[in-house]
Design a protein around this motif. Structure first.
Motif, PDB file in Angstrom:
ATOM      1  N   LEU A 194      -0.284  -5.929  -2.820  1.00 58.53           N
ATOM      2  CA  LEU A 194       0.338  -7.064  -3.508  1.00 58.53           C
ATOM      3  C   LEU A 194       1.733  -7.366  -3.000  1.00 58.53           C
ATOM      4  O   LEU A 194       2.299  -8.420  -3.328  1.00 58.53           O
ATOM      5  CB  LEU A 194       0.402  -6.778  -5.014  1.00 58.53           C
ATOM      6  N   ALA A 195       2.319  -6.474  -2.227  1.00 53.55           N
ATOM      7  CA  ALA A 195       3.685  -6.690  -1.739  1.00 53.55           C
ATOM      8  C   ALA A 195       3.733  -7.870  -0.771  1.00 53.55           C
ATOM      9  O   ALA A 195       2.807  -8.087   0.018  1.00 53.55           O
ATOM     10  CB  ALA A 195       4.188  -5.426  -1.048  1.00 53.55           C
ATOM     11  N   PRO A 196       4.809  -8.650  -0.811  1.00 55.16           N
ATOM     12  CA  PRO A 196       4.930  -9.822   0.084  1.00 55.16           C
ATOM     13  C   PRO A 196       5.361  -9.397   1.486  1.00 55.16           C
ATOM     14  O   PRO A 196       6.488  -9.665   1.930  1.00 55.16           O
ATOM     15  CB  PRO A 196       5.998 -10.669  -0.614  1.00 55.16           C
ATOM     16  N   ALA A 197       4.453  -8.714   2.184  1.00 55.57           N
ATOM     17  CA  ALA A 197       4.739  -8.251   3.541  1.00 55.57           C
ATOM     18  C   ALA A 197       3.434  -8.179   4.301  1.00 55.57           C
ATOM     19  O   ALA A 197       2.354  -8.055   3.698  1.00 55.57           O
ATOM     20  CB  ALA A 197       5.427  -6.889   3.507  1.00 55.57           C
ATOM     21  N   PRO A 198       3.477  -8.255   5.633  1.00 58.26           N
ATOM     22  CA  PRO A 198       2.253  -8.123   6.424  1.00 58.26           C
ATOM     23  C   PRO A 198       1.613  -6.752   6.214  1.00 58.26           C
ATOM     24  O   PRO A 198       2.309  -5.736   6.056  1.00 58.26           O
ATOM     25  CB  PRO A 198       2.736  -8.303   7.873  1.00 58.26           C
ATOM     26  N   PHE A 199       0.297  -6.728   6.206  1.00 58.33           N
ATOM     27  CA  PHE A 199      -0.432  -5.485   5.935  1.00 58.33           C
ATOM     28  C   PHE A 199      -0.454  -4.629   7.201  1.00 58.33           C
ATOM     29  O   PHE A 199      -1.045  -5.013   8.216  1.00 58.33           O
ATOM     30  CB  PHE A 199      -1.851  -5.803   5.470  1.00 58.33           C
ATOM     31  N   ASP A 200       0.186  -3.460   7.126  1.00 55.49           N
ATOM     32  CA  ASP A 200       0.250  -2.527   8.253  1.00 55.49           C
ATOM     33  C   ASP A 200      -0.687  -1.352   7.948  1.00 55.49           C
ATOM     34  O   ASP A 200      -0.448  -0.580   7.007  1.00 55.49           O
ATOM     35  CB  ASP A 200       1.688  -2.044   8.441  1.00 55.49           C
ATOM     36  N   TRP A 201      -1.750  -1.209   8.760  1.00 55.76           N
ATOM     37  CA  TRP A 201      -2.748  -0.183   8.470  1.00 55.76           C
ATOM     38  C   TRP A 201      -2.198   1.233   8.634  1.00 55.76           C
ATOM     39  O   TRP A 201      -2.527   2.125   7.847  1.00 55.76           O
ATOM     40  CB  TRP A 201      -3.976  -0.381   9.360  1.00 55.76           C
ATOM     41  N   SER A 202      -1.408   1.480   9.625  1.00 52.85           N
ATOM     42  CA  SER A 202      -0.859   2.830   9.825  1.00 52.85           C
ATOM     43  C   SER A 202       0.056   3.224   8.672  1.00 52.85           C
ATOM     44  O   SER A 202      -0.012   4.351   8.148  1.00 52.85           O
ATOM     45  CB  SER A 202      -0.103   2.897  11.147  1.00 52.85           C
ATOM     46  N   CYS A 203       0.899   2.288   8.240  1.00 51.65           N
ATOM     47  CA  CYS A 203       1.777   2.574   7.092  1.00 51.65           C
ATOM     48  C   CYS A 203       0.956   2.753   5.819  1.00 51.65           C
ATOM     49  O   CYS A 203       1.278   3.612   4.982  1.00 51.65           O
ATOM     50  CB  CYS A 203       2.787   1.445   6.941  1.00 51.65           C
ATOM     51  N   PHE A 204      -0.100   1.967   5.683  1.00 55.03           N
ATOM     52  CA  PHE A 204      -0.936   2.082   4.490  1.00 55.03           C
ATOM     53  C   PHE A 204      -1.632   3.447   4.442  1.00 55.03           C
ATOM     54  O   PHE A 204      -1.686   4.086   3.373  1.00 55.03           O
ATOM     55  CB  PHE A 204      -1.983   0.969   4.491  1.00 55.03           C
ATOM     56  N   LEU A 205      -2.161   3.933   5.569  1.00 58.46           N
ATOM     57  CA  LEU A 205      -2.838   5.232   5.585  1.00 58.46           C
ATOM     58  C   LEU A 205      -1.868   6.369   5.289  1.00 58.46           C
ATOM     59  O   LEU A 205      -2.193   7.312   4.560  1.00 58.46           O
ATOM     60  CB  LEU A 205      -3.515   5.452   6.932  1.00 58.46           C
ATOM     61  N   PRO A 231      -8.650  -1.954 -13.416  1.00 54.75           N
ATOM     62  CA  PRO A 231      -9.120  -2.377 -12.083  1.00 54.75           C
ATOM     63  C   PRO A 231      -9.440  -3.857 -11.995  1.00 54.75           C
ATOM     64  O   PRO A 231      -9.178  -4.495 -10.959  1.00 54.75           O
ATOM     65  CB  PRO A 231     -10.369  -1.505 -11.845  1.00 54.75           C
ATOM     66  N   LEU A 232      -9.982  -4.438 -13.075  1.00 57.99           N
ATOM     67  CA  LEU A 232     -10.276  -5.867 -13.047  1.00 57.99           C
ATOM     68  C   LEU A 232      -8.990  -6.692 -13.013  1.00 57.99           C
ATOM     69  O   LEU A 232      -8.898  -7.720 -12.300  1.00 57.99           O
ATOM     70  CB  LEU A 232     -11.121  -6.247 -14.264  1.00 57.99           C
ATOM     71  N   LEU A 233      -7.974  -6.250 -13.740  1.00 59.34           N
ATOM     72  CA  LEU A 233      -6.701  -6.975 -13.746  1.00 59.34           C
ATOM     73  C   LEU A 233      -6.038  -6.921 -12.370  1.00 59.34           C
ATOM     74  O   LEU A 233      -5.515  -7.937 -11.867  1.00 59.34           O
ATOM     75  CB  LEU A 233      -5.777  -6.367 -14.811  1.00 59.34           C
ATOM     76  N   LEU A 234      -6.050  -5.738 -11.721  1.00 58.02           N
ATOM     77  CA  LEU A 234      -5.474  -5.629 -10.381  1.00 58.02           C
ATOM     78  C   LEU A 234      -6.264  -6.449  -9.366  1.00 58.02           C
ATOM     79  O   LEU A 234      -5.682  -7.040  -8.434  1.00 58.02           O
ATOM     80  CB  LEU A 234      -5.420  -4.163  -9.959  1.00 58.02           C
ATOM     81  N   LEU A 235      -7.575  -6.496  -9.526  1.00 55.14           N
ATOM     82  CA  LEU A 235      -8.395  -7.303  -8.625  1.00 55.14           C
ATOM     83  C   LEU A 235      -8.078  -8.792  -8.783  1.00 55.14           C
ATOM     84  O   LEU A 235      -7.988  -9.538  -7.775  1.00 55.14           O
ATOM     85  CB  LEU A 235      -9.873  -7.040  -8.899  1.00 55.14           C
ATOM     86  N   LEU A 236      -7.863  -9.233 -10.008  1.00 53.92           N
ATOM     87  CA  LEU A 236      -7.481 -10.632 -10.234  1.00 53.92           C
ATOM     88  C   LEU A 236      -6.097 -10.916  -9.651  1.00 53.92           C
ATOM     89  O   LEU A 236      -5.857 -12.013  -9.113  1.00 53.92           O
ATOM     90  CB  LEU A 236      -7.510 -10.951 -11.730  1.00 53.92           C
ATOM     91  N   MET A 237      -5.198  -9.970  -9.728  1.00 47.24           N
ATOM     92  CA  MET A 237      -3.873 -10.158  -9.130  1.00 47.24           C
ATOM     93  C   MET A 237      -3.974 -10.278  -7.616  1.00 47.24           C
ATOM     94  O   MET A 237      -3.277 -11.113  -6.993  1.00 47.24           O
ATOM     95  CB  MET A 237      -2.957  -8.993  -9.508  1.00 47.24           C
ATOM     96  N   LEU A 238      -4.833  -9.464  -7.006  1.00 46.45           N
ATOM     97  CA  LEU A 238      -5.023  -9.564  -5.555  1.00 46.45           C
ATOM     98  C   LEU A 238      -5.651 -10.904  -5.171  1.00 46.45           C
ATOM     99  O   LEU A 238      -5.316 -11.488  -4.131  1.00 46.45           O
ATOM    100  CB  LEU A 238      -5.900  -8.413  -5.074  1.00 46.45           C
ATOM    101  N   THR A 239      -6.547 -11.378  -6.008  1.00 45.45           N
ATOM    102  CA  THR A 239      -7.186 -12.667  -5.718  1.00 45.45           C
ATOM    103  C   THR A 239      -6.190 -13.805  -5.799  1.00 45.45           C
ATOM    104  O   THR A 239      -6.244 -14.757  -4.988  1.00 45.45           O
ATOM    105  CB  THR A 239      -8.337 -12.904  -6.715  1.00 45.45           C
ATOM    106  N   CYS A 240      -5.268 -13.741  -6.752  1.00 44.34           N
ATOM    107  CA  CYS A 240      -4.283 -14.811  -6.956  1.00 44.34           C
ATOM    108  C   CYS A 240      -2.924 -14.471  -6.354  1.00 44.34           C
ATOM    109  O   CYS A 240      -1.886 -15.016  -6.785  1.00 44.34           O
ATOM    110  CB  CYS A 240      -4.118 -15.093  -8.441  1.00 44.34           C
ATOM    111  N   LYS A 241      -2.886 -13.575  -5.383  1.00 49.30           N
ATOM    112  CA  LYS A 241      -1.619 -13.180  -4.772  1.00 49.30           C
ATOM    113  C   LYS A 241      -0.986 -14.363  -4.051  1.00 49.30           C
ATOM    114  O   LYS A 241      -1.658 -15.140  -3.374  1.00 49.30           O
ATOM    115  CB  LYS A 241      -1.863 -12.041  -3.779  1.00 49.30           C
ATOM    116  N   ARG A 242       0.329 -14.477  -4.182  1.00 50.90           N
ATOM    117  CA  ARG A 242       1.044 -15.531  -3.473  1.00 50.90           C
ATOM    118  C   ARG A 242       1.231 -15.096  -2.024  1.00 50.90           C
ATOM    119  O   ARG A 242       1.793 -14.037  -1.748  1.00 50.90           O
ATOM    120  CB  ARG A 242       2.402 -15.797  -4.123  1.00 50.90           C
ATOM    121  N   ARG A 243       0.755 -15.879  -1.107  1.00 50.99           N
ATOM    122  CA  ARG A 243       0.785 -15.526   0.308  1.00 50.99           C
ATOM    123  C   ARG A 243       2.206 -15.614   0.864  1.00 50.99           C
ATOM    124  O   ARG A 243       3.058 -16.334   0.335  1.00 50.99           O
ATOM    125  CB  ARG A 243      -0.132 -16.452   1.109  1.00 50.99           C
TER     126      ARG A 243
END
Length: 443
Positions: free
Chosen positions: A179-190, A420-432
């Motif tokens: 949900l963070a407003p940053a590009p998704f970095d796979w290495s940092c995420f792992l 989990p449903l609330l977080l999934l809805l937040m991901l769906t409506c995330k501001r790009r």
């Protein structure tokens, strides 16, 4: 024929002397049985007194031995599964059925035992079988050294680290990272994923290490590895250390120092503040809610490297969600918590427990409405999340009004799918990233 005393005395002496001797002999003959009976009666009374003294002495020794056995009586092992218990009972019954009555060796071979003898032998064989079964049961209840096998070690360590709770922590951290407003970095995420999981395993293992004496009194926690003695405390502490050191190191040098500091602070807060506070004050629930609110903040800081309003909003949602979740859970475990000696709201302040749960259900509505204002989601999110937030608020009100196990159970199970449903809805409506306008709806 024997001569009478009168005849004998008359033969020896005559006259006055003979009469005196005859009188004395006759008196002695009449009184000697009485004296003998009196002497025998006194001896019998003394013998009864001695027997009574021996009985009292034996009874005292028996009571003393019984009290000593009760003091050193080992703790019974936890009950096994019904299937294993049934199997052992069936085997014991089969052994008793296979036992045959022995023919006494004194009977000759040519002579068959009578029916009365056989009837007398059957109870003896059954008695011997029951004694043998009781001896085996007593041996099974004695302390036995539990051997740790390599095949069982992964499952034991998974239960020591509370793998389900660790999975929830890692999932909320991942949601904060996404949900963070940053590009998704796979290495940092792992690195964030692994480091947070190791930190959670370390905190949960240390928590179980400190709570062994109290977990043994609760039905919910009496089968934990340290309580059952499946692993030693030294192995548990070593495992926690081997998880905490690399976990914090990955978060600090692999991600960023802010995330590593949050991970280390969360381990300290959970093990050194929340765990001992559970036996002191009901404030432990609020401290535990802070512990649960930090993982999504760690995910946000891992992606952005900073603490801002979006991170605080995610932490606030997790903070408020934990109160209806845990208060409803603890309501059904009040007897268990009181038996373990834990100071919980549901035990000491039941009315406050219900009020706090309802209050934070309503707080979820307010924080979800504030998400688009803080540029975390679009304005669609408050609308589509309103039904599930209203439903959990309705169950919170039912729990506050009814105050029974049925309403608390419904609220608890609703909280399991609500988050989990609330977080999934937040991901769906995330501001790009790059969208203009803080309050503009998604085009």
């Amino acid at each position: 024929m024997a001569a009478s005393p009168h005849t004998l005395s008359s033969r020896l002496l005559t006259g006055w002397g003979g009469g005196c001797i005859w009188y004395l002999e006759r008196r002695a003959t009449r009184q000697s049985p009485r004296r003998f009976l009196h002497l025998l009666r006194n001896v019998n009374q003394q013998w009864v007194t001695f027997q009574h003294f021996n009985f009292l002495r034996r009874m005292y020794v028996t009571q003393l031995n019984r009290s000593l056995k009760q003091q050193i009586k080992p703790k019974p092992e936890p009950a096994e599964s019904p299937f294993l218990e049934k199997t052992s009972l069936d085997e014991a019954k089969a052994e008793i059925c296979e036992m045959r009555p022995l023919v006494p060796p004194s009977l000759p071979l040519s002579r068959k035992p009578s029916e009365k003898a056989l009837i007398g032998l059957e109870p003896a064989s059954v008695t011997e079988g029951s004694v043998a079964l009781g001896r085996e049961t007593k041996e099974e209840k004695q302390w036995k050294e539990m051997k740790l096998r390599a095949d069982d070690l992964p499952g034991i360590l998974a239960r020591l680290s509370k793998i389900k709770l660790t999975a929830l922590v890692v999932s909320t951290t991942s949601a904060g990272f996404a949900l963070a407003p940053a590009p998704f970095d796979w290495s940092c995420f792992l690195l964030t994923f692994v480091g947070t999981g190791l930190a959670s395993c370390a905190a949960n293992s240390i928590n179980q290490f400190f709570e062994v004496p109290f977990d043994s009194n609760m039905n919910r926690t009496k089968n934990r590895p340290l309580v059952r003695g499946q692993i030693s405390p030294l192995l548990a502490v070593s495992f926690a250390t081997c998880c905490a050191v690399p976990g914090v190191a990955l978060l600090t040098w692999g991600v960023n120092p802010l995330t590593g500091a949050l991970g280390l602070f969360n381990i300290f807060l959970y093990t050194c503040c929340y765990t001992p506070l559970k036996r002191v004050s009901i404030a432990n629930t609020w401290v535990g809610a802070v512990v649960g609110a930090i993982p999504p903040v760690m995910g946000w800081t891992a992606a952005t490297g900073s603490l801002d309003a979006g991170a605080c909003l995610l932490g606030g949602i997790l903070y408020s969600w934990q109160f209806p979740h845990f208060n409803a859970l603890s309501w059904g475990l009040r007897e268990d918590y009181s038996r373990g000696g834990y100071c919980m709201m549901s035990v000491t302040h039941p009315a406050l427990c219900r009020r706090v749960a309802l209050r934070h259900c309503l707080a979820l509505l307010a924080m979800c409405a504030a998400a688009p204002a803080l540029d975390v989601t679009t304005w669609t999110f408050p609308v589509i999340s309103l039904p599930i937030n209203l439903y959990i608020s309705y169950l919170g009100f039912r729990f506050y009004r009814d105050a029974d196990r049925k309403s608390s159970r419904k609220l608890f199970f609703c909280s399991l799918w609500h988050l989990p449903l609330l977080l999934l809805l937040m991901l769906t409506c995330k501001r790009r990233v790059g969208e203009e306008g803080a309050g503009a709806p998604q085009s």
